[in-house]
Every structure is written in C-alpha cells, then in structure tokens.
Write an enzyme that holds these catalytic residues in place. Structure first.
Site, PDB file in Angstrom:
ATOM      1  N   GLU A  17       0.520  -1.343  -0.294  1.00 58.33           N
ATOM      2  CA  GLU A  17      -0.166   0.228  -0.083  1.00 58.33           C
ATOM      3  C   GLU A  17       0.596   1.051   0.275  1.00 58.33           C
ATOM      4  O   GLU A  17       2.381   1.356   0.335  1.00 58.33           O
ATOM      5  CB  GLU A  17      -1.421  -0.352   1.279  1.00 58.33           C
TER       6      GLU A  17
ATOM      7  N   HIS B 281      -4.285   3.626   8.113  1.00 59.08           N
ATOM      8  CA  HIS B 281      -3.266   3.024   8.456  1.00 59.08           C
ATOM      9  C   HIS B 281      -2.389   4.271   8.723  1.00 59.08           C
ATOM     10  O   HIS B 281      -1.901   4.757   8.128  1.00 59.08           O
ATOM     11  CB  HIS B 281      -2.465   2.091   7.317  1.00 59.08           C
TER      12      HIS B 281
END
Lengths: 294, 377, 377, 294
Positions: free
Chosen positions: A209, A247
C-alpha cells in the site's frame, strides 16, 4: 514446512482474558493452533477456552514451553508486554495491537532483535499456515491449504484476497499480515527470503500500500535474491498526498510513497502486477501456469 | 499527526534550550504594537502569519517592520487573511537577526532502517525536497545510544561549522533529539537554522507530534490542526475518516480494503468524497455512529464494502439499518452495498429487509455506486 | 567510590521525587532545637548520627525525641561522638512515622550479568546479607529499556503490596532507577523502605557514586568520604594508594602485581601497610611524587617491585633516586627493590649508584623487605 | 590458528596521534601486527609511524578494510569511540582506556553485542598471539611463540607471568588481558571456549584477582565445558574487605569476591592452583608433563 509458524508453535496469548484475546484464542484453537497458555496480570489460575492463564509470560513459558506470543494488550502497555515476552524467551511475537507509538516500536524492534526474537506487526492480523498453525486474527474461513504464499501490509484486504485465491480453487502455504504501521518488526524484505526458502511455496502474492518505501525495498530483493514468481498489488493509487489513509503508515509524504513508484519498481523487478484486487486470483493461476509450476 | 504552528513549536524549542530569536505571538494588531513598545520584540522585526502551509515568504504571509507603527500595520494586514485555505489567527513577531548563512536540520523516522534519521544540509532556507541529495547528510540514530559525538562531528563538518559554532550546534542537536524522543515527534525540522555571529539560531520550527502517543502528551489534544471539522469529530470517535475532493462516500473495513475500494471507484469514473475505515468492530453502535458521520458529509451516494473477518457482516448490517432510520429524510442518499465473509447471508438478509441490495462482485457494485451518484457508468 | 551520608543521599532522593519523612540535617544542638521549634521537624522525631558505618541503631547513634528539649539533648549527645572511627559532624532529625512494615529495595551492578540488578525483599530493616536468598527477588534491568512494567509488578508482588501502595512503589522505583542511571551510582539502597498508611516512605538512604564518572558530576568532588587524609591526597594525584594495617609499604606497578606482592609479603611474615600502585607511567616525576607520598605514611620499610612493560625500569629508578634526595633524614626508611623487564639493566645501575641493591627473585626480595622492617625472616 | 587476533587482523588505532597511541602503534608494528589505519578527529591526512590517519573510523574502514580497533582515547570520550568503531563495522575492539564509568561500559557492551562485535577491556592490556598479531600494549619482549594460552584480569602481573613462562623455556599461543574493571566486554567465561577450540593451545593459565565472581563463573565452565588443563592463580588473598585494590573491579564487597572463594571454586573444578605467581611456570611445565601433552 511452513514459514515461522507450524506444528511446533506453542502459543501464549498475552491479554487472553480480554474480549479480543478470548475470541481469537477460540479461533486459533479451532484452526488447530497449539495455544498452550494465556497471560493477564492478576488473573493467573483462571482458564480461557480450556487454556491455562498465568500472571506472567515467564511463568507461562516455564510451565508450558510456549515459544510464540500473540499480543492483544492495549497500546499504552504493548511495549511492556513485548519486552516481557522477549525476556521470557519467546522467539516470535505477533503484535495485534494498533495505535502503538512508533517510538515505542523502535525500542520493541531493536530490543527484540538484539535478543534474537522476531516481531510480526504491530497493528497486524498475524500469520497463518493452513492445516498447521495460526498466530493472530486472520479469519479461519478464508484459508485452504495450498502452495501460494501471501505477504501483505493490509488486514481485511488480505482476507478478501486470500479468500479470492481459495474461491479460485487454489490454496495458501503461509500468509503473513505485516501490519499497517510505519515501523514493523517484519517487512517484505525480511519475509521474502523465508518464502524463497520454503519448499511448500510456489508463488508469492505481495500486497502493498502507499507510504514508505517497503515495496521499493522489496523490489530490490526480488531483483537479486528471489527466484519464485511474484504477483503484486498496491492499494492507494487514488490517495491524495499528505493524508493518512487509515493506516498510520499509509501516507504519501513529501512526494515519497506513491503507488505509482511502488508499482513501477515491482514491475521492473519482474513481478506480475495486478491493477485491482479482484484480478489477483486469475493472475496467480495464469502466472503459475506460465512459469511452469503446478 | 498533530502539526504544530511555528509559535507552538518554538514554545517547545524554548523548553529544551534551543537558541531562538526574541519574539512574541500576538492575536491582534494592538497586541503587536504593545509587544514592540514593551520591548519584548526588538526592532527591526519579522512579522509571520502562523499557518501550517509552507511557502509563507513568497505568499506574502511574512513581512518586515522597522517601527512600532509598521509592526502594528503588518500584523493587522496579515491577521484574518486566508492563506492556502487556512485563516490566520495568530502572528509571530520576532527580532530580525543579521544572518550569515542559512542551514537545514531535521530529525524524522526512516521507516526502512527502522531508525530515526537526522538530516543536515548547508543549503537551508529552501524546501529540502528541492536540495540535491548529495548536499544532504543523513545520519541514522540508534535510539539506545542517542546522537553520538562522532555523528555530531560529521554534522558539524557538513554544515561547515568550526569553533564556537560547533558548541552551539551541540546545544541545537541535543534539543532536537530530546524533543523528537521525549515529545513523541514524527518530525522536528529547523529550516532555516541561521548562523548569526559565531552561534546558531532556529529561525523556524516545524514540529509534528504523533497522534498515537497522545496518551503520554495530553497537552497536544487541544491543538488546532489542519483537519476538517468532520475529521476532527471522527478523530475523537476514533474513526478513520478522511475528506477528499469527490462526492461518493466509501465505507469499508480495514485501511487496505478501503484504499483498494477507492482505487476501483476512481477507475470506473467515480470521485471519492470520503474515506471511512470502520476498522475491526463488532459493535453495531459504532457502525451507526460512523454512518451518521458520513451522512454529515452530504455525499451524493455511499458505497459500503465490507469483508467480514473479525467484523461480522450481520453486525455491520444491523448498525447500518439503525443509522438509516436516524438520517433525516432531507439528508438521505442512495446506498450501494457489498458485504462478504463472516455471517454474509445474515447480513444480506438484514439489508434486504431494509430495502438495500447487496451485490457480490466489487466491480459491478462500484459501477452501481458511480451510477447512483449520477456519474456516467 | 563516593559514599554519601544518609542526609546527602536523601537530598538526591528528594530531587527525584522519592517519598521521604519530613526532616532536617543540623550541625549543632541549638540548630536542632530551632528546627523543631520552626516546625520543619515534626515531633516525635528520630535523631540520627550522619556516619557512613552501618549498625547505627544498635550502636546508640540513633535516638528518639518527643519534645524540643529532648531533640536538643539527643543532638548534643550524638554530635562529636566517634562511631566506628568516624566523628559525628552532622545529625539528621526526622519525623517519626507509624510504620506498618519495613521493606528492602536497592539497585546495584551485577558484574556477571553485566546488567544492573534491582534487589527487593519484604524482610527490610536488617542487613540484606543476613536475609535468606530465597526471600530476595533479583531483577536484572536492561539499560536500553529501563525498569519495565512487568518487572515492577514482580517487585510489588514480592513486597506484598496492593492497591495504592503499588502506585507509591512505582514512584519509588522510578526514582531509584533514575538516580542509579543519571547520577552514575554504584549502589542506591533503601533500607528500610517503610509502609506507612497506604504509601511508602524511604526511611534510610545509602547512595554510592562511581568515582570514574566524576567528570560528569563535579558536585560530588567536595563530599567527605571514608578515605584517610593520605588516600585523599593520592586520589587527587590519581595514584592508587590504600592504607592497610601493617608497617611495610609496597610500591608496584599494576594492580594485580601490587596485590600479588602484598600476598607474598604476608606469606613471609610481613605486614603490608600501604598498597601503592604506580600504574603504567613513563614520567619520573610521577614516581617521585608517589614515593614522597609513601614516605608520609611513615613505613618501617618499603619494598619496590617493578615489572617494566609500558613503564621503563630506568624511569622508575630515576624518579626514585630523586625522591630519596627529597625525603628528610628523620623520615628515611630502608628500601628493598626488585626491578625487572624493560630497561632492567639501566634501572639497576641507576639504583646501585644511589646505594640501592635490586634483587632478582620475588621471594628473596620479599624476605629482605620483611627483615628490613624488623620482622623475623 | 590463534584466538581472536591473527594474520587477518587489520588494526585501526583510535587516538593514534596521542602519546600512548603513537608509542603502541610502533610496538604493534614491531610485533608484526598489521596496523593499517589510525584515527584522530581533525587530524585526517597525517601519518603516524607510516600509518595513515583518518578523521573517522568509517573512513578508515572504508579505505583500509580495518576490522579490529585498539582504543586509546580518554575515558570521557571512550564510549563514543567504541560506538563509532562498532557502527563502522569493526568486529573486535580492544579498549585500553582506564577509568571509563561502568554505566558507559554497560551501554558499550550491550550495543556492541547487539551488533555482533566483541570488546576486550576496558582498562586492559589487550591481546597478543606471538608470531602473529598483537592488538594492545602488552610488551613485545615477554612473548615467545608456543602452546600456552593465558587469560588474565591483570596487566603488569600478566607480563611478569608471561615472561616467567618464556624464561622457563615455554611459549604462548595467545594471551588476553581482560581488564580490571567491574564490567568487561570479554570475561573468563567468554574467553575459555575460544581456547578450548584453539588447536594451538595445550594448557591455559588463568590469572584472576579479588572482586566479583568471574573466577567462580569460570570454574563452572571448567567443570562442564573444558577439557584442557588449567593452571590458575588469584591475586589479593591478603586484601582487606571494602578497599578497592587499584583496579576498580578489585574489591571484596559484602563478603563476596574473596580470593579464598575463587581458589576453592577453581581447585574444585580441576584447575591446578598456584599460591604465588613465581610458582606458575613450574606448575605449567609439571602439569603439561603429567597430563601427557608435550
């Protein structure tokens, strides 16, 4: 064989009497994991799902020969829990807890390393080898024993991808969720050689990611020290810079950490790149076929 | 990620003994005039808008004053301005120093090394991104031993400092490192760090504090940040919520899945307006809360993408149905759902009873969401 | 090894937030009376001689007072006493607290583990050497992570503490550890650590600071210690010099060689009076200085045992001959020498020219030294 | 073969331009050591005894592939010098400097260990393998190549004993002076296995002194993991308790660390014990004969 966990994993669950600890102890047992002990200070002598609870990890290790810990304790106490596990001789600690300050994690990581212990996480779903053992919280239902390795920075997205692989008729050797924090104990770079060495893994699915350069670093490993086929996906190509996307680690900072940069590096290193998660199972099957495995 | 305005950063700098220009933060032109008159800001002085965005110098948010009247006028001119979307509420007045050279110094995290890293360059006063890599020294610092003497010597050499300036650098580096460690900072940046006479002075201060360490630093909870009002509410409720430029709200569980959903949405012509990561929850109330927050962002349509693992599909469905009842009719919006995984069938049934169809494939469901928002596909 | 008196230790304790009884150190009976009158020492109080030796309680160096007059009288009675060779110059007056239990807590170095070690026992108030090993908890502390929460819990359990007392213990442990680390202590000991109400109080304080860290802690340079006056001079001159019970001075180079020489001396009936380790030196002036210091100890004879390695035999011989000229005739003493190693022949020749014979073997030379001091062999 | 130093030792002298640094660089070169570099901050570009001087250890390592450091810098800066050596990749550091605070040494030791580097010292004369290499300050003249290993906590006493062995017609394989401080990087326990593994060592002379329990710990190793004969000597049997006898580590504290306790432990573990240093050479020769070596 499998990676990091297996039939010899003897698991102690730190924070076993909490809601999450109890729920996932049950799930791990159902998966077939040997959960041999739990700890919660002051609750020694109880039992949870038939697993004995101790006041300290040292006691748990002395009494049950636990060698792997799964940590569910709240963030302010997670550093302490990890140090306790390492000092007690645990060699693998899966830190599920999220929101641990990265300054704490720096101490945790370097201390564990100096004592020869490995951390997976924090803020991670852990690790599972279907048919062998699971240390963490990845849902049991997504797995099926097989020969695909999965390494991912995500949680739920990993479940979806692993499930997709299963629904496509394939199975997994070992799946590691590395965690979504800026500092993690095991990175792609650390994990890839384990899968390279694992005779039960034919292909690795790498799920990255945005944020940091973990995927670019992984590409370096793929280029120089990796012989198995890799299918890669990177989430966050639509994410704007400067925003933390869920995140703590998922942020494009100062022009670094874009999906484009990561995808380019992985593609250049020979990985098959999926543009969207639902393309992964097909791509895995096709790559296996083309590269002459299975 | 708590970004501190310059004057707040300098308050911390001062606590740690960092050498600073004399100055004061003010909130009105009158206050500026009296600060100068009282001598707490020596003249000539610099008048700086306290906004988080960079490029203040070029953007007219930094001015100079040689008299009390000029200081008052400059403050008045800057206060209340909107600079790159931020309203100027505070102005920092500081003595203007005779600067010999401008240096760059910072400490941040190197994620790959898993170590803090001090960056130093003799090319200060410009954005570090514009400086050639060869002109930046990167010094990893091991947290168990701190910034060692030999690393300090390398930094001094890179910055071209000798004699008393090296001792001054030592003070600056000690403060820099202590702030990074003790305040749980993500970034401490001094740009420019000025050579003034034979010492150093921190002319600017950029400090970013880590959110996750707020349990150790309650003092930063009050700090205004560059979040939107809804993001601020979400933060208090511990929901990952990011406002974007588009009109489609996305609710998913897990950061990676949410990002991937946004990516697919964009691919099919949708414009994501809100990123909402439910995380792993098994409390329907939290789902309701998140959904009502989403409603406040007034999306043209909402796409719900859930993969039930730790989270159960029926839990999410229950929370969602409850929330839909609570949204006032005027604020309602079309909802497209895709729920998979743990207790999938129960979840789908609950949604169906509330008139919501759950689609199976990500692609088709994204296309439906884009259509619902009035987009093309 | 700077041993601090109780009151100095408690001054440090106070700086680090250790819970302490209220009290004051005084240097006269009148001062004691006014301290009590001013309320800085609540009554009833404990009156304690400030000497470094242990066993004050049994030795009459601790008394109690319920009235200002008693406090004055007790202080007057203790001041100026000689306790195990130490003159009492300060007295500490402290409130007498209602003690529920007495615990033991300390931190010191474990040389084998190469880690600091916290020792805790519920059997406080007696010398820890007299407590059974099974009743002492030993907790190694890694300097990179400090005293962790789980180690603190173990200590609390060992000490039988629950509820608010555990929080009080946390304060005590944090102070204990910080003092050990930040003050470069060799030992920080609290014995007894008293349970008073639902909290803890440090009734005594034993702090030993490491000599070698004095460059970081100039404040301890002034502290009176249990060195003899000559040992104090030697310390300033950086000569390893220890006064012992006998009458033969031994000068050697290197601690191990000096100790071994003393051992042989004792074996052949000699009584070592001074241990003087020249160390590795190649400066004749330092040898002269050391030798003159030895003369001040008025030995019956001196035995010089040098093995030249880094140190050259001729350097030592030169320094020694120079020193012998400077010792006044009344203070002279017989000298037996054995010099071996680097530049041995030159050294022997220099000594011979000054009338000193160098013997070859350790055994025969030791026997000669014992004979010179008037001993039997 | 030899222990820890040998023909592959490439030595960098930290503090080479100081008096001690210069003197002992010359002595090491005369011994046959490969002193490849020296460092003194600000004096890079000079040379000492023909050895190039650099500003930093990293530069010295990069330019000369130094792998072993000998540190002469003053106590307040010794910790920094050691960290610099370890960070630059040196794997063996001999710290000659005395009066280093033990709190500093705790950091030095644990940091070095976590990075896979070994420290000898501080406050030590270093290590020498006659005919091969020397890293430290033990006088060259006392040596003669042979098959006796020497491990000692003392300096000069070691020279005298090593010299005695030479004068008796025997020689040394490797001699290590561990240092007289309370915390040392290499202890008897650490060093004994190296001599056990060294095919060129037939017998080990162990020279201890009062203070601590290093000799008692060594006795444990002798008892369980050591097959070669050992001749032991412990200095300080006449030392009174509570007095620091020259070495910071040489103190009988709280009844612990007496010569009697050490001698008893060593004797019980099978070591031949010399009562006085001048007895050692004879005892070594006799022991070799009795145990059937040489």
């Amino acid at each position: 064989m499998s990676v990091l966990v297996g039939p010899d994993s003897r698991i102690v669950v730190q924070g076993i009497t909490g809601h999450q600890g109890t729920v996932h102890t049950r799930q791990m047992l159902l998966f077939g994991s040997r959960v041999v002990a739990g700890t919660t200070p002051g609750k020694g002598g109880q039992s949870v799902e038939g697993v004995p609870v101790f006041d300290s990890v040292q006691e748990a290790v002395d009494r049950t020969q636990a060698n792997t810990s799964v940590i569910f304790v709240p963030a302010p106490f997670a550093k302490d829990a990890l140090l306790e596990a390492v000092d007690a001789g645990v060699t693998l600690a899966v830190v599920v807890t999220e929101h641990i300050p990265f300054h704490d994690m720096l101490t945790m990581y370097h201390y564990a390393r100096s004592r020869g212990a490995r951390i997976i996480g924090p803020n991670c779903p852990g690790i599972a080898a279907p048919g062998k053992s699971k240390a963490g919280i990845i849902p049991n239902v997504v797995f099926r024993p097989g020969r695909i390795g999965v390494i991912s920075r995500s949680g739920t997205l990993t479940y979806e991808i692993v499930n997709g692989i299963k629904e496509h008729g394939l199975g997994q050797s070992t799946c590691i969720g590395l965690g979504g924090d800026p500092v993690i104990g095991t990175t792609f770079v650390d994990a890839l050689p384990l899968f390279e060495a694992d005779p039960d893994t034919d292909l690795v699915v790498l799920v990255g990611e945005i944020g940091g350069t973990a995927e670019e670093d992984a590409a370096e490993v793929l280029r120089s020290h990796f012989t198995k086929p890799v299918v890669a996906y990177v989430a966050g190509r639509s994410a704007p810079p400067g925003k933390r996307m869920g995140h703590a680690g998922a942020i494009i900072a100062r022009g670094k950490g874009t999906a484009a940069s990561k995808l380019e590096a992985l593609r250049a290193a020979g990985a098959e790149v999926a543009d969207f998660p639902y393309e992964i199972p097909d791509l895995v099957a096709r790559t296996l076929k083309e590269r002459g495995r299975r | 990620m708590v970004k501190l305005a310059e004057w707040r950063g300098k308050e911390i700098f001062r606590q740690y003994g960092m050498p600073l220009p004399r100055g004061r933060v003010v909130r009105s032109a009158a206050e500026a005039a009296s600060a100068v008159a009282a001598g707490s800001v020596p003249l000539p002085c610099v008048v700086k808008a306290q906004v988080l965005a960079g490029g203040r110098g070029k953007g007219g948010a930094v001015r100079f004053a040689s008299t009390p009247a000029e200081a008052e006028a400059a403050t008045g001119a800057i206060l209340g301005l909107e600079f790159k979307g931020e309203r100027v509420r505070e102005v920092l007045l500081e003595e203007k120093l005779p600067i010999a050279r401008e240096l760059y110094l910072s400490v941040a995290l190197d994620r790959s090394l898993r170590l803090p890293i001090v960056m130093a360059s003799a090319r200060g006063g410009v954005e570090i991104e514009s400086v050639d890599d060869a002109q930046i020294l990167r010094v990893p610092v091991h947290p168990f031993v701190g910034l060692t003497g030999y690393e300090r010597r390398r930094i001094a050499t890179t910055l071209g400092l000798v004699g008393p300036a090296v001792r001054s650098l030592d003070t600056v580096l000690t403060a820099l490192w202590q702030i990074f460690e003790r305040e749980d900072a993500e970034l401490v940046e001094i740009n420019p760090l000025a050579v003034v006479g034979d010492g150093l002075t921190a002319l600017d201060a950029k400090v970013i504090i880590e959110d996750d360490a707020s349990f150790r630093h309650p003092q930063y909870a009050e700090v205004r940040d560059d979040r939107t009002p809804l993001e601020e509410i979400a933060r208090e409720k511990e929901i990952a919520f990011v406002q974007l430029d588009g009109n489609i709200g996305v609710i998913a569980n897990g950061a990676g899945l949410t990002m991937a959903t946004l990516d697919v949405l964009q691919q099919f012509g949708g414009r994501p307006g809100v990123f909402l990561d439910l995380g792993g929850t098994d409390d329907p109330k939290k789902v309701t809360e998140a959904f009502l927050l989403m409603a406040k962002a007034r999306p043209a349509a909402v796409f719900l993408n859930i993969f039930g693992g730790v989270t159960r599909c029926d839990t999410v469905a229950l929370g969602l149905v409850e929330a839909m009842k609570q949204v006032p009719p005027a604020e309602r919006f079309p909802l497209v759902a895709r729920i998979r995984g743990n207790n999938e069938d129960e979840g789908i049934a609950i949604l169906r009873s509330a008139g919501v169809t759950s689609l199976h494939e990500l692609k088709e469901s994204v296309q439906a969401a884009v259509a619902a928002a009035g987009g093309r596909p």
